[in-house]
Design an enzyme around this catalytic site. Structure first.
Site, PDB file in Angstrom:
ATOM      1  N   SER A 149     -15.864   7.442   2.994  1.00  0.00           N
ATOM      2  CA  SER A 149     -16.190   6.316   3.883  1.00  0.00           C
ATOM      3  C   SER A 149     -16.080   6.693   5.357  1.00  0.00           C
ATOM      4  CB  SER A 149     -15.241   5.152   3.615  1.00  0.00           C
ATOM      5  OG  SER A 149     -15.329   4.748   2.278  1.00  0.00           O
ATOM      6  N   GLU A 264     -14.450   8.082 -10.781  1.00  0.00           N
ATOM      7  CA  GLU A 264     -13.595   7.075 -10.135  1.00  0.00           C
ATOM      8  C   GLU A 264     -13.721   5.737 -10.864  1.00  0.00           C
ATOM      9  OE1 GLU A 264     -14.601   6.094  -6.034  1.00  0.00           O
ATOM     10  OE2 GLU A 264     -12.495   5.782  -5.584  1.00  0.00           O
ATOM     11  N   ASN A 387     -17.215  -5.411  -5.191  1.00  0.00           N
ATOM     12  CA  ASN A 387     -17.708  -6.253  -6.286  1.00  0.00           C
ATOM     13  C   ASN A 387     -19.173  -6.644  -6.090  1.00  0.00           C
ATOM     14  OD1 ASN A 387     -15.269  -6.043  -7.485  1.00  0.00           O
ATOM     15  ND2 ASN A 387     -14.825  -8.236  -7.550  1.00  0.00           N
ATOM     16  N   GLU A 388     -19.577  -6.810  -4.818  1.00  0.00           N
ATOM     17  CA  GLU A 388     -20.984  -7.150  -4.580  1.00  0.00           C
ATOM     18  C   GLU A 388     -21.888  -5.998  -5.035  1.00  0.00           C
ATOM     19  OE1 GLU A 388     -18.557  -7.572  -2.310  1.00  0.00           O
ATOM     20  OE2 GLU A 388     -18.484  -9.761  -2.306  1.00  0.00           O
TER      21      GLU A 388
HETATM   22  C1  LIG Z   1      -7.189   0.199  -0.454  1.00  0.00           C
HETATM   23  C2  LIG Z   1      -8.445   0.976  -0.134  1.00  0.00           C
HETATM   24  C3  LIG Z   1      -8.453   2.341  -0.288  1.00  0.00           C
HETATM   25  C4  LIG Z   1      -9.601   3.072   0.030  1.00  0.00           C
HETATM   26  N1  LIG Z   1      -9.560   4.446  -0.103  1.00  0.00           N
HETATM   27  C5  LIG Z   1     -10.639   5.171   0.232  1.00  0.00           C
HETATM   28  C6  LIG Z   1     -10.602   6.599   0.154  1.00  0.00           C
HETATM   29  O1  LIG Z   1      -9.586   7.186  -0.224  1.00  0.00           O
HETATM   30  N2  LIG Z   1     -11.688   7.292   0.538  1.00  0.00           N
HETATM   31  C7  LIG Z   1     -12.847   6.677   0.957  1.00  0.00           C
HETATM   32  O2  LIG Z   1     -13.805   7.374   1.236  1.00  0.00           O
HETATM   33  N3  LIG Z   1     -12.918   5.332   1.043  1.00  0.00           N
HETATM   34  C8  LIG Z   1     -11.842   4.564   0.699  1.00  0.00           C
HETATM   35  N4  LIG Z   1     -11.883   3.191   0.800  1.00  0.00           N
HETATM   36  C9  LIG Z   1     -13.063   2.582   1.383  1.00  0.00           C
HETATM   37  C10 LIG Z   1     -13.954   1.835   0.414  1.00  0.00           C
HETATM   38  O3  LIG Z   1     -14.674   2.699  -0.410  1.00  0.00           O
HETATM   39  C11 LIG Z   1     -14.889   0.964   1.260  1.00  0.00           C
HETATM   40  O4  LIG Z   1     -14.084  -0.006   1.912  1.00  0.00           O
HETATM   41  C12 LIG Z   1     -15.962   0.289   0.451  1.00  0.00           C
HETATM   42  O5  LIG Z   1     -16.893   1.225  -0.025  1.00  0.00           O
HETATM   43  C13 LIG Z   1     -16.712  -0.777   1.272  1.00  0.00           C
HETATM   44  O6  LIG Z   1     -17.194  -0.223   2.441  1.00  0.00           O
HETATM   45  P1  LIG Z   1     -16.901  -0.908   3.864  1.00  0.00           P
HETATM   46  O7  LIG Z   1     -15.447  -1.161   3.960  1.00  0.00           O
HETATM   47  O8  LIG Z   1     -17.548  -0.081   4.902  1.00  0.00           O
HETATM   48  O9  LIG Z   1     -17.589  -2.325   3.779  1.00  0.00           O
HETATM   49  P2  LIG Z   1     -19.145  -2.618   3.936  1.00  0.00           P
HETATM   50  O10 LIG Z   1     -19.919  -1.651   3.118  1.00  0.00           O
HETATM   51  O11 LIG Z   1     -19.461  -2.711   5.379  1.00  0.00           O
HETATM   52  O12 LIG Z   1     -19.271  -4.031   3.263  1.00  0.00           O
HETATM   53  C14 LIG Z   1     -18.904  -5.247   3.937  1.00  0.00           C
HETATM   54  C15 LIG Z   1     -19.252  -6.391   2.997  1.00  0.00           C
HETATM   55  O13 LIG Z   1     -20.670  -6.443   2.770  1.00  0.00           O
HETATM   56  C16 LIG Z   1     -20.952  -6.346   1.360  1.00  0.00           C
HETATM   57  N5  LIG Z   1     -22.163  -5.557   1.131  1.00  0.00           N
HETATM   58  C17 LIG Z   1     -22.438  -4.355   1.657  1.00  0.00           C
HETATM   59  N6  LIG Z   1     -23.627  -3.903   1.181  1.00  0.00           N
HETATM   60  C18 LIG Z   1     -24.099  -4.845   0.332  1.00  0.00           C
HETATM   61  C19 LIG Z   1     -25.261  -4.950  -0.490  1.00  0.00           C
HETATM   62  N7  LIG Z   1     -26.203  -3.996  -0.519  1.00  0.00           N
HETATM   63  N8  LIG Z   1     -25.398  -6.061  -1.255  1.00  0.00           N
HETATM   64  C20 LIG Z   1     -24.456  -7.048  -1.239  1.00  0.00           C
HETATM   65  N9  LIG Z   1     -23.335  -7.003  -0.468  1.00  0.00           N
HETATM   66  C21 LIG Z   1     -23.161  -5.909   0.295  1.00  0.00           C
HETATM   67  C22 LIG Z   1     -19.743  -5.663   0.774  1.00  0.00           C
HETATM   68  O14 LIG Z   1     -19.595  -5.939  -0.613  1.00  0.00           O
HETATM   69  C23 LIG Z   1     -18.614  -6.231   1.607  1.00  0.00           C
HETATM   70  O15 LIG Z   1     -18.222  -7.496   1.129  1.00  0.00           O
HETATM   71  C24 LIG Z   1     -10.770   2.421   0.487  1.00  0.00           C
HETATM   72  C25 LIG Z   1     -10.754   1.029   0.631  1.00  0.00           C
HETATM   73  C26 LIG Z   1      -9.619   0.303   0.337  1.00  0.00           C
HETATM   74  C27 LIG Z   1      -9.645  -1.184   0.507  1.00  0.00           C
END
Ligand SMILES: Cc1cc2nc3c(=O)[nH]c(=O)nc-3n(C[C@H](O)[C@H](O)[C@H](O)COP(=O)(O)OP(=O)(O)OC[C@H]3O[C@@H](n4cnc5c(N)ncnc54)[C@H](O)[C@@H]3O)c2cc1C
Length: 410
Positions: A149, A264, A387-388
Protein backbone atom coordinates in the site's frame (compact mmCIF):
# COMPACT_ATOMS: atom_id res chain seq x y z
CA UNK A 1 -6.43 -13.33 31.25
CA UNK A 2 -6.36 -16.90 32.48
CA UNK A 3 -7.02 -19.84 30.23
CA UNK A 4 -9.81 -21.11 32.52
CA UNK A 5 -11.67 -17.85 31.94
CA UNK A 6 -12.96 -19.03 28.59
CA UNK A 7 -12.61 -22.81 28.75
CA UNK A 8 -16.28 -23.47 29.49
CA UNK A 9 -17.58 -21.40 26.58
CA UNK A 10 -15.06 -23.05 24.30
CA UNK A 11 -16.51 -26.44 25.22
CA UNK A 12 -19.92 -25.14 24.14
CA UNK A 13 -18.46 -24.48 20.73
CA UNK A 14 -17.28 -28.07 20.61
CA UNK A 15 -20.82 -29.31 21.16
CA UNK A 16 -22.17 -26.97 18.55
CA UNK A 17 -19.60 -27.86 15.92
CA UNK A 18 -18.63 -31.53 16.25
CA UNK A 19 -15.53 -32.27 14.22
CA UNK A 20 -15.25 -34.96 11.61
CA UNK A 21 -11.63 -35.08 10.59
CA UNK A 22 -9.06 -37.45 9.12
CA UNK A 23 -7.02 -39.82 11.28
CA UNK A 24 -3.86 -37.87 10.38
CA UNK A 25 -5.45 -34.60 11.53
CA UNK A 26 -6.69 -36.18 14.77
CA UNK A 27 -3.22 -37.57 15.47
CA UNK A 28 -1.60 -34.20 14.85
CA UNK A 29 -4.23 -32.53 17.02
CA UNK A 30 -3.45 -34.84 19.96
CA UNK A 31 0.30 -34.44 19.60
CA UNK A 32 0.08 -30.66 19.34
CA UNK A 33 -2.36 -30.35 22.25
CA UNK A 34 0.08 -32.23 24.50
CA UNK A 35 2.96 -30.12 23.24
CA UNK A 36 1.11 -26.87 23.92
CA UNK A 37 0.18 -28.02 27.42
CA UNK A 38 3.83 -28.77 28.18
CA UNK A 39 5.29 -25.69 26.47
CA UNK A 40 2.86 -22.80 26.80
CA UNK A 41 3.87 -22.36 30.38
CA UNK A 42 6.68 -20.91 32.51
CA UNK A 43 8.31 -17.94 30.80
CA UNK A 44 5.67 -18.02 28.02
CA UNK A 45 2.71 -17.63 30.42
CA UNK A 46 2.42 -13.84 29.86
CA UNK A 47 1.55 -14.58 26.23
CA UNK A 48 -1.58 -16.62 26.99
CA UNK A 49 -4.60 -14.95 25.41
CA UNK A 50 -2.39 -12.13 24.11
CA UNK A 51 0.39 -11.66 21.58
CA UNK A 52 0.39 -10.33 18.05
CA UNK A 53 1.43 -7.05 16.50
CA UNK A 54 -0.57 -4.94 19.01
CA UNK A 55 1.10 -6.51 22.07
CA UNK A 56 4.19 -4.29 22.17
CA UNK A 57 4.94 -5.16 25.79
CA UNK A 58 5.40 -8.83 24.92
CA UNK A 59 6.79 -8.54 21.43
CA UNK A 60 10.27 -9.94 22.13
CA UNK A 61 8.77 -12.81 24.09
CA UNK A 62 6.38 -13.43 21.21
CA UNK A 63 9.35 -13.74 18.83
CA UNK A 64 11.02 -16.13 21.28
CA UNK A 65 7.84 -18.18 21.28
CA UNK A 66 7.89 -18.26 17.45
CA UNK A 67 11.48 -19.52 17.57
CA UNK A 68 10.57 -22.15 20.10
CA UNK A 69 7.67 -23.35 17.95
CA UNK A 70 10.03 -23.55 14.96
CA UNK A 71 12.80 -25.35 16.84
CA UNK A 72 10.31 -28.00 17.97
CA UNK A 73 8.81 -28.48 14.50
CA UNK A 74 5.56 -26.61 15.17
CA UNK A 75 5.98 -23.66 12.78
CA UNK A 76 5.41 -23.58 9.01
CA UNK A 77 3.70 -26.98 9.18
CA UNK A 78 2.32 -26.76 5.64
CA UNK A 79 5.78 -26.13 4.19
CA UNK A 80 7.44 -29.14 2.58
CA UNK A 81 9.68 -31.20 4.86
CA UNK A 82 12.82 -30.10 3.00
CA UNK A 83 12.07 -26.51 4.03
CA UNK A 84 11.57 -27.36 7.69
CA UNK A 85 7.82 -28.01 7.54
CA UNK A 86 5.67 -31.12 7.95
CA UNK A 87 4.05 -31.12 4.49
CA UNK A 88 0.75 -30.87 6.38
CA UNK A 89 -2.46 -30.77 4.36
CA UNK A 90 -5.40 -28.43 4.88
CA UNK A 91 -7.23 -30.68 7.37
CA UNK A 92 -4.12 -30.98 9.54
CA UNK A 93 -3.67 -27.23 9.38
CA UNK A 94 -7.27 -26.83 10.55
CA UNK A 95 -6.60 -29.11 13.56
CA UNK A 96 -3.32 -27.33 14.29
CA UNK A 97 -4.87 -23.87 14.32
CA UNK A 98 -7.87 -25.06 16.29
CA UNK A 99 -5.65 -26.46 19.05
CA UNK A 100 -3.38 -23.44 18.95
CA UNK A 101 -6.10 -20.93 19.78
CA UNK A 102 -7.98 -23.23 22.16
CA UNK A 103 -4.82 -23.35 24.26
CA UNK A 104 -4.84 -19.54 24.38
CA UNK A 105 -1.55 -19.43 22.45
CA UNK A 106 -0.52 -15.95 21.25
CA UNK A 107 -1.29 -14.40 17.89
CA UNK A 108 1.54 -15.09 15.47
CA UNK A 109 3.98 -12.31 14.58
CA UNK A 110 5.86 -14.23 11.90
CA UNK A 111 2.81 -14.92 9.71
CA UNK A 112 3.88 -12.57 6.91
CA UNK A 113 6.90 -14.83 6.37
CA UNK A 114 5.23 -18.15 7.11
CA UNK A 115 1.93 -17.64 5.29
CA UNK A 116 2.65 -14.99 2.63
CA UNK A 117 6.19 -14.43 1.33
CA UNK A 118 7.48 -17.93 2.16
CA UNK A 119 4.88 -19.72 -0.01
CA UNK A 120 5.36 -17.01 -2.68
CA UNK A 121 9.10 -17.77 -2.85
CA UNK A 122 8.39 -21.49 -3.09
CA UNK A 123 6.21 -20.74 -6.12
CA UNK A 124 8.15 -17.96 -7.85
CA UNK A 125 11.60 -17.74 -6.21
CA UNK A 126 14.92 -18.91 -7.64
CA UNK A 127 16.71 -21.84 -5.94
CA UNK A 128 19.22 -19.30 -4.57
CA UNK A 129 16.43 -17.14 -3.08
CA UNK A 130 14.82 -20.21 -1.54
CA UNK A 131 18.13 -21.32 0.00
CA UNK A 132 18.91 -17.84 1.28
CA UNK A 133 15.54 -16.79 2.68
CA UNK A 134 13.43 -19.78 3.70
CA UNK A 135 15.60 -21.21 6.51
CA UNK A 136 15.75 -17.97 8.59
CA UNK A 137 12.04 -17.42 7.89
CA UNK A 138 11.22 -20.88 9.22
CA UNK A 139 13.36 -20.30 12.32
CA UNK A 140 11.76 -16.84 12.84
CA UNK A 141 15.21 -15.31 12.79
CA UNK A 142 14.34 -12.76 10.12
CA UNK A 143 11.01 -10.95 10.36
CA UNK A 144 9.18 -9.65 7.28
CA UNK A 145 6.77 -6.89 6.34
CA UNK A 146 4.58 -6.34 3.29
CA UNK A 147 5.21 -3.16 1.27
CA UNK A 148 2.24 -2.91 -1.07
CA UNK A 149 0.00 0.00 0.00
CA UNK A 150 0.92 3.59 -0.74
CA UNK A 151 -0.92 6.86 -0.05
CA UNK A 152 -2.58 6.63 -3.50
CA UNK A 153 -2.45 2.88 -3.99
CA UNK A 154 -4.58 0.82 -1.61
CA UNK A 155 -7.60 -0.82 -3.22
CA UNK A 156 -6.24 0.60 -6.46
CA UNK A 157 -2.94 -1.17 -6.03
CA UNK A 158 -1.92 -0.78 -9.67
CA UNK A 159 -1.41 2.93 -8.99
CA UNK A 160 1.95 2.23 -7.31
CA UNK A 161 4.49 5.04 -7.64
CA UNK A 162 7.45 3.85 -5.56
CA UNK A 163 10.14 3.27 -8.16
CA UNK A 164 13.36 1.32 -8.39
CA UNK A 165 16.12 1.67 -10.98
CA UNK A 166 18.96 -0.75 -11.60
CA UNK A 167 22.44 0.71 -11.09
CA UNK A 168 25.03 -1.96 -11.85
CA UNK A 169 24.08 -4.88 -9.67
CA UNK A 170 21.94 -2.85 -7.25
CA UNK A 171 18.32 -1.67 -7.22
CA UNK A 172 17.98 1.91 -5.93
CA UNK A 173 14.53 2.61 -4.49
CA UNK A 174 12.67 5.91 -3.91
CA UNK A 175 9.11 6.46 -2.76
CA UNK A 176 6.73 5.75 0.07
CA UNK A 177 4.72 2.84 1.43
CA UNK A 178 2.09 3.14 4.12
CA UNK A 179 0.10 1.01 6.59
CA UNK A 180 3.07 -1.39 6.60
CA UNK A 181 2.37 -3.79 9.48
CA UNK A 182 5.37 -4.64 11.65
CA UNK A 183 7.68 -2.42 9.55
CA UNK A 184 9.45 -1.19 12.68
CA UNK A 185 10.11 -4.79 13.74
CA UNK A 186 11.11 -6.25 10.40
CA UNK A 187 14.43 -7.21 8.89
CA UNK A 188 13.09 -7.50 5.34
CA UNK A 189 10.25 -6.09 3.26
CA UNK A 190 8.66 -7.73 0.21
CA UNK A 191 7.57 -4.77 -1.88
CA UNK A 192 5.84 -4.07 -5.16
CA UNK A 193 7.62 -1.22 -6.96
CA UNK A 194 7.69 0.36 -10.41
CA UNK A 195 10.87 -0.65 -12.26
CA UNK A 196 10.00 0.49 -15.80
CA UNK A 197 10.06 4.25 -16.20
CA UNK A 198 6.90 5.54 -17.89
CA UNK A 199 4.98 2.30 -17.33
CA UNK A 200 1.43 2.38 -16.01
CA UNK A 201 -0.93 0.24 -14.00
CA UNK A 202 0.01 -3.46 -13.78
CA UNK A 203 2.83 -3.35 -16.32
CA UNK A 204 6.40 -2.50 -15.36
CA UNK A 205 6.12 -3.47 -11.69
CA UNK A 206 8.59 -5.75 -9.91
CA UNK A 207 8.50 -7.68 -6.64
CA UNK A 208 11.61 -6.81 -4.63
CA UNK A 209 13.01 -8.13 -1.36
CA UNK A 210 14.50 -5.16 0.49
CA UNK A 211 16.58 -5.17 3.69
CA UNK A 212 15.03 -2.76 6.21
CA UNK A 213 18.10 -1.87 8.26
CA UNK A 214 19.80 0.71 6.03
CA UNK A 215 20.24 4.51 5.85
CA UNK A 216 17.92 4.87 2.82
CA UNK A 217 14.86 3.68 4.77
CA UNK A 218 12.96 5.65 7.38
CA UNK A 219 10.13 3.98 9.29
CA UNK A 220 7.60 6.27 10.96
CA UNK A 221 5.26 4.26 13.19
CA UNK A 222 1.56 5.21 13.19
CA UNK A 223 -0.25 4.80 16.51
CA UNK A 224 -3.68 3.23 16.13
CA UNK A 225 -6.80 3.57 18.26
CA UNK A 226 -5.89 0.22 19.88
CA UNK A 227 -3.04 2.17 21.50
CA UNK A 228 -0.24 0.33 19.72
CA UNK A 229 1.75 1.30 16.63
CA UNK A 230 1.30 -1.92 14.67
CA UNK A 231 1.90 -0.35 11.30
CA UNK A 232 4.02 2.47 9.89
CA UNK A 233 4.81 4.72 7.00
CA UNK A 234 7.99 3.63 5.22
CA UNK A 235 10.03 6.16 3.25
CA UNK A 236 12.61 5.02 0.68
CA UNK A 237 15.23 7.60 -0.21
CA UNK A 238 17.97 5.95 -2.24
CA UNK A 239 17.39 2.64 -0.44
CA UNK A 240 19.20 -0.31 -1.99
CA UNK A 241 18.86 -4.01 -2.54
CA UNK A 242 20.87 -6.45 -4.59
CA UNK A 243 19.85 -6.97 -8.25
CA UNK A 244 19.25 -10.64 -7.51
CA UNK A 245 16.53 -9.82 -4.94
CA UNK A 246 13.77 -9.58 -7.53
CA UNK A 247 11.18 -12.37 -7.37
CA UNK A 248 9.90 -13.49 -10.77
CA UNK A 249 10.79 -11.59 -13.91
CA UNK A 250 11.64 -7.89 -13.84
CA UNK A 251 8.52 -5.95 -14.85
CA UNK A 252 6.21 -8.85 -14.05
CA UNK A 253 5.82 -8.34 -10.33
CA UNK A 254 2.05 -7.95 -10.55
CA UNK A 255 1.41 -11.68 -10.96
CA UNK A 256 3.83 -12.49 -8.12
CA UNK A 257 2.07 -9.92 -5.91
CA UNK A 258 -1.29 -11.47 -6.75
CA UNK A 259 0.01 -14.91 -5.75
CA UNK A 260 0.90 -13.41 -2.35
CA UNK A 261 -2.57 -11.85 -2.06
CA UNK A 262 -4.09 -15.26 -2.78
CA UNK A 263 -2.11 -16.71 0.14
CA UNK A 264 -3.18 -13.73 2.28
CA UNK A 265 -6.87 -14.38 1.67
CA UNK A 266 -6.40 -18.07 2.47
CA UNK A 267 -4.67 -16.94 5.65
CA UNK A 268 -7.75 -14.96 6.62
CA UNK A 269 -9.62 -18.23 7.15
CA UNK A 270 -7.23 -18.93 10.00
CA UNK A 271 -8.88 -15.98 11.76
CA UNK A 272 -11.88 -18.26 12.32
CA UNK A 273 -10.09 -19.98 15.20
CA UNK A 274 -9.20 -16.67 16.78
CA UNK A 275 -12.77 -15.44 16.26
CA UNK A 276 -14.24 -18.55 17.89
CA UNK A 277 -12.12 -17.84 20.92
CA UNK A 278 -13.21 -14.19 21.03
CA UNK A 279 -16.83 -15.32 21.05
CA UNK A 280 -16.03 -17.77 23.84
CA UNK A 281 -14.49 -14.96 25.91
CA UNK A 282 -17.60 -12.82 25.39
CA UNK A 283 -20.02 -15.65 26.25
CA UNK A 284 -18.02 -16.49 29.33
CA UNK A 285 -18.05 -12.88 30.48
CA UNK A 286 -21.80 -12.61 29.99
CA UNK A 287 -22.45 -15.91 31.84
CA UNK A 288 -20.17 -15.28 34.79
CA UNK A 289 -19.80 -11.54 35.26
CA UNK A 290 -23.04 -9.88 34.31
CA UNK A 291 -25.88 -9.88 36.81
CA UNK A 292 -28.58 -10.28 34.17
CA UNK A 293 -27.30 -11.56 30.85
CA UNK A 294 -30.72 -11.75 29.16
CA UNK A 295 -30.28 -8.40 27.42
CA UNK A 296 -27.56 -9.97 25.25
CA UNK A 297 -29.09 -13.39 24.65
CA UNK A 298 -30.44 -12.74 21.19
CA UNK A 299 -27.19 -11.24 19.87
CA UNK A 300 -25.13 -14.08 21.34
CA UNK A 301 -27.34 -16.73 19.76
CA UNK A 302 -27.11 -14.94 16.42
CA UNK A 303 -23.36 -14.77 16.75
CA UNK A 304 -23.12 -18.51 17.49
CA UNK A 305 -25.27 -19.51 14.54
CA UNK A 306 -23.44 -17.21 12.15
CA UNK A 307 -20.13 -18.58 13.35
CA UNK A 308 -21.40 -22.01 12.31
CA UNK A 309 -21.94 -20.60 8.80
CA UNK A 310 -18.44 -19.11 8.78
CA UNK A 311 -17.04 -22.47 9.77
CA UNK A 312 -18.97 -24.16 6.97
CA UNK A 313 -17.56 -21.73 4.40
CA UNK A 314 -14.10 -22.30 5.83
CA UNK A 315 -14.41 -26.06 5.63
CA UNK A 316 -15.53 -25.72 2.01
CA UNK A 317 -12.42 -23.63 1.32
CA UNK A 318 -10.27 -26.28 2.96
CA UNK A 319 -11.89 -29.02 0.89
CA UNK A 320 -11.13 -27.03 -2.27
CA UNK A 321 -7.53 -26.72 -1.12
CA UNK A 322 -7.25 -30.45 -0.44
CA UNK A 323 -8.60 -31.15 -3.92
CA UNK A 324 -6.07 -28.72 -5.45
CA UNK A 325 -8.89 -26.51 -6.76
CA UNK A 326 -8.90 -22.73 -6.94
CA UNK A 327 -10.30 -21.11 -3.79
CA UNK A 328 -11.14 -17.83 -5.50
CA UNK A 329 -13.79 -16.34 -5.15
CA UNK A 330 -14.55 -18.52 -2.11
CA UNK A 331 -11.84 -16.66 -0.21
CA UNK A 332 -13.66 -13.38 -0.93
CA UNK A 333 -16.78 -14.84 0.66
CA UNK A 334 -14.72 -15.94 3.65
CA UNK A 335 -13.10 -12.54 4.01
CA UNK A 336 -16.35 -10.62 3.65
CA UNK A 337 -18.37 -12.87 5.94
CA UNK A 338 -15.66 -13.33 8.56
CA UNK A 339 -14.66 -9.70 8.92
CA UNK A 340 -18.31 -8.55 9.08
CA UNK A 341 -19.08 -11.23 11.67
CA UNK A 342 -16.13 -10.25 13.81
CA UNK A 343 -16.98 -6.55 13.59
CA UNK A 344 -20.50 -7.36 14.89
CA UNK A 345 -19.00 -9.48 17.69
CA UNK A 346 -16.71 -6.57 18.55
CA UNK A 347 -19.76 -4.34 18.97
CA UNK A 348 -21.38 -6.97 21.17
CA UNK A 349 -18.21 -7.31 23.27
CA UNK A 350 -18.13 -3.57 23.77
CA UNK A 351 -21.81 -3.47 24.73
CA UNK A 352 -21.44 -6.15 27.39
CA UNK A 353 -18.53 -4.25 28.92
CA UNK A 354 -20.56 -1.18 29.75
CA UNK A 355 -19.02 2.24 30.33
CA UNK A 356 -16.58 1.35 33.13
CA UNK A 357 -15.12 -1.74 31.47
CA UNK A 358 -14.74 0.09 28.20
CA UNK A 359 -12.23 2.42 29.82
CA UNK A 360 -9.90 -0.16 31.32
CA UNK A 361 -6.21 0.16 30.48
CA UNK A 362 -4.98 -2.97 32.24
CA UNK A 363 -3.99 -5.24 29.36
CA UNK A 364 -4.13 -8.35 31.54
CA UNK A 365 -7.86 -8.20 32.18
CA UNK A 366 -10.69 -9.89 30.34
CA UNK A 367 -12.26 -6.44 29.99
CA UNK A 368 -9.25 -5.31 27.99
CA UNK A 369 -9.52 -8.40 25.78
CA UNK A 370 -13.16 -7.55 25.03
CA UNK A 371 -12.27 -3.93 24.37
CA UNK A 372 -9.52 -5.08 21.99
CA UNK A 373 -11.91 -7.31 20.10
CA UNK A 374 -14.05 -4.24 19.46
CA UNK A 375 -11.21 -1.93 18.45
CA UNK A 376 -9.24 -4.40 16.34
CA UNK A 377 -12.27 -5.78 14.52
CA UNK A 378 -12.78 -2.33 12.95
CA UNK A 379 -9.64 -2.94 10.85
CA UNK A 380 -10.66 -6.31 9.49
CA UNK A 381 -13.08 -5.07 6.81
CA UNK A 382 -10.15 -2.97 5.50
CA UNK A 383 -6.94 -5.01 5.38
CA UNK A 384 -6.29 -7.89 2.96
CA UNK A 385 -8.68 -6.22 0.48
CA UNK A 386 -11.62 -4.15 1.75
CA UNK A 387 -15.12 -5.56 2.04
CA UNK A 388 -16.24 -3.37 -0.86
CA UNK A 389 -13.55 -4.92 -3.05
CA UNK A 390 -14.61 -8.42 -1.95
CA UNK A 391 -18.20 -7.54 -2.88
CA UNK A 392 -16.98 -6.43 -6.31
CA UNK A 393 -15.25 -9.79 -6.79
CA UNK A 394 -18.32 -11.75 -5.70
CA UNK A 395 -20.55 -9.62 -7.94
CA UNK A 396 -18.39 -10.13 -11.01
CA UNK A 397 -17.00 -13.64 -10.63
CA UNK A 398 -19.82 -15.42 -8.79
CA UNK A 399 -22.94 -13.54 -9.79
CA UNK A 400 -21.61 -12.32 -13.17
CA UNK A 401 -23.04 -8.85 -12.58
CA UNK A 402 -21.71 -6.04 -14.76
CA UNK A 403 -19.39 -3.61 -13.01
CA UNK A 404 -18.51 -0.02 -13.84
CA UNK A 405 -15.48 0.21 -11.51
CA UNK A 406 -13.15 -2.49 -10.27
CA UNK A 407 -10.54 -2.38 -7.56
CA UNK A 408 -7.15 -3.53 -8.76
CA UNK A 409 -6.58 -5.61 -5.63
CA UNK A 410 -9.17 -7.95 -7.13
C1 LIG B 1 -4.60 -3.00 10.35
C2 LIG B 1 -4.12 -2.83 8.92
C3 LIG B 1 -2.93 -3.40 8.54
C4 LIG B 1 -2.47 -3.22 7.23
N1 LIG B 1 -1.25 -3.78 6.89
C5 LIG B 1 -0.77 -3.60 5.65
C6 LIG B 1 0.52 -4.12 5.29
O1 LIG B 1 1.19 -4.75 6.10
N2 LIG B 1 0.98 -3.87 4.05
C7 LIG B 1 0.26 -3.18 3.11
O2 LIG B 1 0.73 -3.05 2.00
N3 LIG B 1 -0.96 -2.67 3.42
C8 LIG B 1 -1.48 -2.86 4.66
N4 LIG B 1 -2.71 -2.33 5.01
C9 LIG B 1 -3.38 -1.48 4.04
C10 LIG B 1 -4.61 -2.08 3.39
O3 LIG B 1 -4.28 -3.07 2.46
C11 LIG B 1 -5.37 -0.93 2.74
O4 LIG B 1 -5.83 -0.08 3.78
C12 LIG B 1 -6.53 -1.39 1.89
O5 LIG B 1 -6.08 -2.04 0.74
C13 LIG B 1 -7.43 -0.21 1.47
O6 LIG B 1 -6.67 0.77 0.85
P1 LIG B 1 -6.76 2.30 1.32
O7 LIG B 1 -6.57 2.34 2.79
O8 LIG B 1 -5.84 3.08 0.47
O9 LIG B 1 -8.25 2.72 1.06
P2 LIG B 1 -8.88 3.10 -0.36
O10 LIG B 1 -8.47 2.10 -1.37
O11 LIG B 1 -8.57 4.53 -0.63
O12 LIG B 1 -10.41 2.92 -0.08
C14 LIG B 1 -11.20 3.90 0.61
C15 LIG B 1 -12.64 3.40 0.59
O13 LIG B 1 -13.13 3.33 -0.76
C16 LIG B 1 -13.57 2.00 -1.06
N5 LIG B 1 -13.25 1.64 -2.44
C17 LIG B 1 -12.06 1.79 -3.04
N6 LIG B 1 -12.12 1.31 -4.30
C18 LIG B 1 -13.37 0.84 -4.50
C19 LIG B 1 -14.04 0.20 -5.58
N7 LIG B 1 -13.43 -0.04 -6.75
N8 LIG B 1 -15.33 -0.17 -5.41
C20 LIG B 1 -15.98 0.07 -4.23
N9 LIG B 1 -15.39 0.69 -3.16
C21 LIG B 1 -14.10 1.05 -3.30
C22 LIG B 1 -12.83 1.12 -0.08
O14 LIG B 1 -13.49 -0.12 0.13
C23 LIG B 1 -12.78 1.98 1.16
O15 LIG B 1 -13.98 1.89 1.89
C24 LIG B 1 -3.22 -2.48 6.29
C25 LIG B 1 -4.43 -1.92 6.69
C26 LIG B 1 -4.89 -2.07 7.98
C27 LIG B 1 -6.19 -1.44 8.37
Amino acid sequence: MSETGWRHANDLLDDLFPLRESAAATALRGEFRAWLKANLTGRFTPLIGRGGAWDEENFSLNVEWERHLAAEGWACITWPKEFGGRSAGAAELFAYRDEYFRAGAPERVNFLAEDLVGPTLMKHGTPEQIDRFLPPMQRAEEMWCQGYSEPDAGSDLANIRTRARLQGDTWVIDGQKTWTSLAARSDWCFALVRTEQGSARRAGLSYLLIPMDQPGIEVRPIRQMTGSAEFAEVFFDGAVTSAENVVGAVGEGWSVAMATLGFERDWFMSRYFRFARDLAVTVDYVRNTLGDPRAFEERIVRSFTELAAFRAIGLQTLAAHEAGESTSPLTSLTKLFGSSWHRDLGELSFSVLGAAGAQTHDQNTVEHALQRTFLYSRAEPIFAGTNEIQRNIIARRMLELPSSTAGSRS
